[in-house]
Design an enzyme around this catalytic site. Sequence first.
Site, PDB file in Angstrom:
ATOM      1  CG  ASP A 182      -1.603   1.148   1.552  1.00 52.40           C
ATOM      2  OD1 ASP A 182      -1.799   2.117   0.574  1.00 52.40           O
ATOM      3  OD2 ASP A 182      -2.206   1.375   2.395  1.00 52.40           O
ATOM      4  CD  GLU A 185      -5.162   3.610  -2.445  1.00 49.40           C
ATOM      5  OE1 GLU A 185      -6.033   4.527  -1.829  1.00 49.40           O
ATOM      6  OE2 GLU A 185      -4.134   3.863  -2.680  1.00 49.40           O
ATOM      7  CG  ASP A 240      -9.333   5.475   2.001  1.00 49.12           C
ATOM      8  OD1 ASP A 240      -8.816   5.858   2.749  1.00 49.12           O
ATOM      9  OD2 ASP A 240      -8.709   4.749   0.837  1.00 49.12           O
TER      10      ASP A 240
END
Length: 419
Positions: free
Chosen positions: A8, A171, A193
């Site tokens: 990530d 993501e 998010d």
Amino acid sequence: MAAALGIDLGTTNSVVCVSDGSGVRVLPDGDGNLLIPSVVSFHPAGDVLVGHPARERRLLDARNTVYSVKRLIGRPFRSPEVTRAQERFPFELREGPTQGVLVAARGETYTLPEISAFVLREVRRIAEEHLGQGVARAVITVPANFNELQRSATKAAGRVAGLDVLRILNEPTAAALAYGYGKGSRERVAVFDLGGGTFDITILELAGTFLGGDDIDLLVAEKMADAFLEHHRFDPRQDPQAYERLRAASEWAKCQLSVEEEVQLRIEELAYGDGGASLDLTFGFKRSALERLARPLVGRAFDVCEDAMRVAGIRPTQLDNVILVGGSTRMPLVREMVAEYFGREPLSTIDPDLVVAHGAALQASALAPDRPSVAPKQLAKVALKKVSLADLKAKNARRQELREEAAAALPAQPAFQPP
Ligand code: AMP
């Protein structure tokens, strides 16, 4: 077998995970940190610091310490985002040859994929050190609204870092994979998010906007600056280094207030008064005050949710679940507002900072289950080391080669069209 990594590559921090026989594991650095700051600092001695040591340099040497590159990667120099960043970032941005963005530090310029490659190389080094073998393959995650240029630039960064990028994964998809979605079940989930630089809501359609914890930090830093001005008749906003210290302190206070009701902080020698006397800031802050300040900002996330829901043609309460991603979703205010809006408690059993890397690792192991191991490589050298002039010259020549390779891998940037 060298497992493929799930990375990530975040705006604020990066996380590296591996999924193998023993499950999904986050790989910590030598000090046990799971989050590796996506920060690169060019030290006067010629060293390139990455991660925690680089983040510390941000307070001492803001001009040569580069962060939040993800906000700018793959964007033309003359885009509004880059113009805004130039006003806000203490490090220097310049226009590159194909209208891309270059970062200037200590007499050198770097493309943004090169800066991200420093972070990826460090992440890879940490993984190799932890696993005790070379790793050459990875899945790297990007926001779902990244365009082709942003995706290619991220992929190029991976290549510059010596990684075979198996996939650029969205993501929210990674977060859903981490919670076991994406295996054919037909449930609908929202991924909420709220990170340091961006807010993204994903349902069936996606909308993203610049909104995040950084904006909250700036609101708090403004309060601190006002308090300092009132007390000492000196405005710390005039001094970029002092302001950077305020911003770091405000982030610290914000994070503390996720667990405490009240914090007290003191910054010594924020400025100097008559006769060189040190001027300190003492600041007390309550969670309720932070929430009053942050509520309108966090509220903007729900305007974006509304748009996304409208496009998807569903109501918030019709979703099967809501997944929290991003460090800012640790704020109790954010959790409350999410629960209220969606009419359910969000999923938060996986740490919101680790969930994306977790899903990326699952995807990496699905893509590369049993391929033969790459020959164990010597572990990459530690970033913090002194180099001789000859080494530096050789490194610069190599960097130029890699830069040309990365530029060749990128499609030409379209000319920026003013609106
Ligand atoms: P990300 O971009 O997902 O890495 O998120 C980083 C953001 O999360 C930064 O703005 C941090 O200040 C924020 N953050 C991290 N931990 C906390 C916390 N405990 N409370 C509030 N915000 C946090």
